[in-house]
Design an enzyme around this catalytic site. Structure first.
Site, PDB file in Angstrom:
ATOM      1  N   GLU A   1       1.421  -1.327   0.246  1.00 39.47           N
ATOM      2  CA  GLU A   1      -0.137   0.158  -0.151  1.00 39.47           C
ATOM      3  C   GLU A   1       0.445   1.208  -0.436  1.00 39.47           C
ATOM      4  O   GLU A   1       1.455   1.229   0.893  1.00 39.47           O
ATOM      5  CB  GLU A   1      -0.840   0.241   1.121  1.00 39.47           C
ATOM      6  CG  GLU A   1      -0.193  -0.172   2.493  1.00 39.47           C
ATOM      7  CD  GLU A   1       0.329   1.356   3.160  1.00 39.47           C
ATOM      8  OE1 GLU A   1      -0.339   1.943   2.588  1.00 39.47           O
ATOM      9  OE2 GLU A   1       1.101   0.910   4.050  1.00 39.47           O
TER      10      GLU A   1
ATOM     11  N   LYS B   1       8.041  -0.714  -1.816  1.00 39.19           N
ATOM     12  CA  LYS B   1       7.698   0.210  -0.644  1.00 39.19           C
ATOM     13  C   LYS B   1       8.612   0.610   0.542  1.00 39.19           C
ATOM     14  O   LYS B   1       8.069   1.416   0.727  1.00 39.19           O
ATOM     15  CB  LYS B   1       6.526  -1.461   0.015  1.00 39.19           C
ATOM     16  CG  LYS B   1       6.115  -1.253   1.048  1.00 39.19           C
ATOM     17  CD  LYS B   1       4.980   0.528   1.346  1.00 39.19           C
ATOM     18  CE  LYS B   1       4.575   0.477   2.285  1.00 39.19           C
ATOM     19  NZ  LYS B   1       3.934   1.967   2.226  1.00 39.19           N
TER      20      LYS B   1
ATOM     21  N   CYS C   1       4.406   4.046   9.198  1.00 41.01           N
ATOM     22  CA  CYS C   1       5.562   3.799   8.550  1.00 41.01           C
ATOM     23  C   CYS C   1       6.666   4.126   7.819  1.00 41.01           C
ATOM     24  O   CYS C   1       7.874   3.080   8.156  1.00 41.01           O
ATOM     25  CB  CYS C   1       4.759   3.098   6.548  1.00 41.01           C
ATOM     26  SG  CYS C   1       3.724   2.476   6.549  1.00 41.01           S
TER      27      CYS C   1
END
Length: 465
Positions: A162, A221, A277
């Site tokens: 994501e 990512k 994150c």
């Protein structure tokens, strides 16, 4: 392969919004979000969609449209796994707090438990999609577990990271810059990739759907978050220099942001980045680099974290220094606790660490945040283990009225850039505070000159006081 049933394991900040948008855009696909946390599932099923556990602008409306039609939230994990052709894994992967890799490596225990549960329950072939942020080569771990414990079934592992920014997650899902899908470069792997491509292609232009091998997807990512965090730490490092040279960091950021090679995004100086994150992914990158003996690479990326921690400590020390080198017994009002505006997520929020530092100096803190509840604020502080829960509750309180929170305080500290803070009656706040009244703007949100005209002593990030 036509996908008719999707299961997502994990009903958190990624799984919930992502599955809600898939359900909205693909009304012919049944999407079931499962979690062992029954209280969280109950919150997702609350008749009042404004009470769902994740706050994102626009998310309640998406859930209201699809829930009960083709979007379901359940704690019956085995049933959902059994019925789905495609299973997303969207569980927490925090930084390890124990053992090998403590403080840097990702803790994959929940990922492994998911893999073993899928292997135990599955009666047919499955496509398993990594949605959680994971270290490079985690897919091989999943494949290994599923192959050796999955009753001889065919499991294809895809990486579909994501790229959501909390506060704009619904827009990011509706109109993504790109969708990245990594899988095995084999006929079966290509078919699995194409099955997921066809789901996203219902609303995402095909030229924005990128396909790679699984390792490139996983590393992309980590790298994306590392690059963004690096920009924040870079401008924050210059903010300190600006304060000594009387340059204005906002003017510097605007000047360099007009360079097309650099661009303006993520050049907002602040008290520091937070969220689930950035720090976790950079530490993961550091750990992976060190594990391969790439110490210079590890040191380079670790400096981004060091600078971020320095910025939070520096903000705390600025408060102490300007309150005559002591905050003992002094009330400081915190406006904001979430790590950024338009979310109720507090993970790694700068406010937690600034509060912790000031509490160690025996300050009295009162907090107001429009979306973060009292239980979460105390949970964040208790998790640090700096003092007993009783001491946290004795010296920190949480209010529901920002004006009362600021009343009688020596200083107001802005820790989250909520737009509503700009609209407050700051004359009213000034009148209710002890004098001299200080404002420490950790987000460069407020009109400094207007505040100074009222009588505030204003201390912002990246400008000389």
């Amino acid at each position: 392969m036509k996908i008719r049933n999707i299961c997502c394991i994990g009903a958190g900040y990624v799984g919930g919004p992502t599955m809600a948008v898939i359900a909205k855009k693909c009304p012919d696909i049944n999407v079931t979000v499962v979690d062992i946390n029954k209280a969280r599932i109950a919150a997702w099923n609350d008749p009042n969609v404004e009470n769902i556990p994740v706050y994102e602008p626009g998310l309640s409306a998406v859930v209201a449209e699809a829930r009960g039609r083709n979007l379901f939230f359940s704690s019956e994990v085995d049933k959902a796994i059994d019925e789905a052709e495609m299973i997303f894994i969207s569980v927490n992967t925090p930084t390890k707090t124990y053992g090998e890799g403590k403080g840097q490596a990702a803790d994959l225990k929940w990922i492994e438990l998911c893999a073993r549960q899928i292997a135990r329950v599955a009666k047919g072939d499955k496509i398993v999609v990594e949605k959680s942020t994971l270290p490079v080569r985690t897919a091989s771990t999943l494949k290994d577990i599923l192959t050796h414990t999955g009753n001889g079934l065919n499991f294809q592992i895809l990486s579909n990271p994501e790229f959501l920014a909390e506060g704009t997650a619904v827009d990011d899902l509706m109109k993504p810059d790109r969708v990245l899908i990594g899988g095995d470069q084999t006929p079966d792997g290509e078919r699995a990739i194409q099955a997921l491509v066809e789901v996203y292609a219902r609303w995402v232009p095909k030229d924005r759907i990128l396909t790679t091998n699984v390792w490139s997807s996983e590393l992309s990512k980590l790298t994306a978050n590392a690059y963004l965090a690096q920009r924040v730490s870079s401008i924050n490092s210059l903010s300190e220099l600006c304060e000594f040279t009387e340059a204005d960091v906002n003017e510097v950021a605007k000047a360099i942001g007009t360079d097309s090679r650099i661009g303006p995004k993520f050049l907002k100086a602040s008290v520091g980045f937070g969220g689930s994150c950035f720090q976790k992914d950079i530490l993961n990158l550091v750990y992976i680099s060190r594990s391969y003996g790439l110490h210079e690479v590890a040191d380079y990326w670790e400096q981004v974290i060091i600078m971020n921690d320095h910025q939070k400590r520096r903000f705390s020390k600025k408060i102490i220094r300007n309150l005559y080198n002591t905050v003992s017994g002094k009330k400081i009002a915190f406006l904001g606790w979430a790590f950024k505006k338009d979310t109720n997520d507090t993970r790694e929020s700068a406010a937690i660490y600034v509060a912790d530092h000031l509490l160690n100096e025996q300050s009295i803190i009162e907090v107001y945040d429009p979306k973060v509840n009292k239980q979460q604020i105390f949970s964040d502080l208790d998790y640090l283990g700096s003092r007993s829960p009783e001491d946290n509750r004795k010296n920190l309180t949480v209010g529901s009225d920002p004006y009362k929170v600021c009343e009688g305080s020596h200083a107001v500290a802005v820790l989250t850039e909520w737009d509503e803070f700009k609209t407050y009656d700051w004359q009213k706040i000034y009148d209710s505070m002890l004098k001299p009244a200080h404002v420490f703007d950790g987000r460069n949100l407020l009109d400094k000159e207007a505040l100074r005209a009222i009588g505030f002593q204003v201390h912002a990030i990246g400008t000389a006081d």
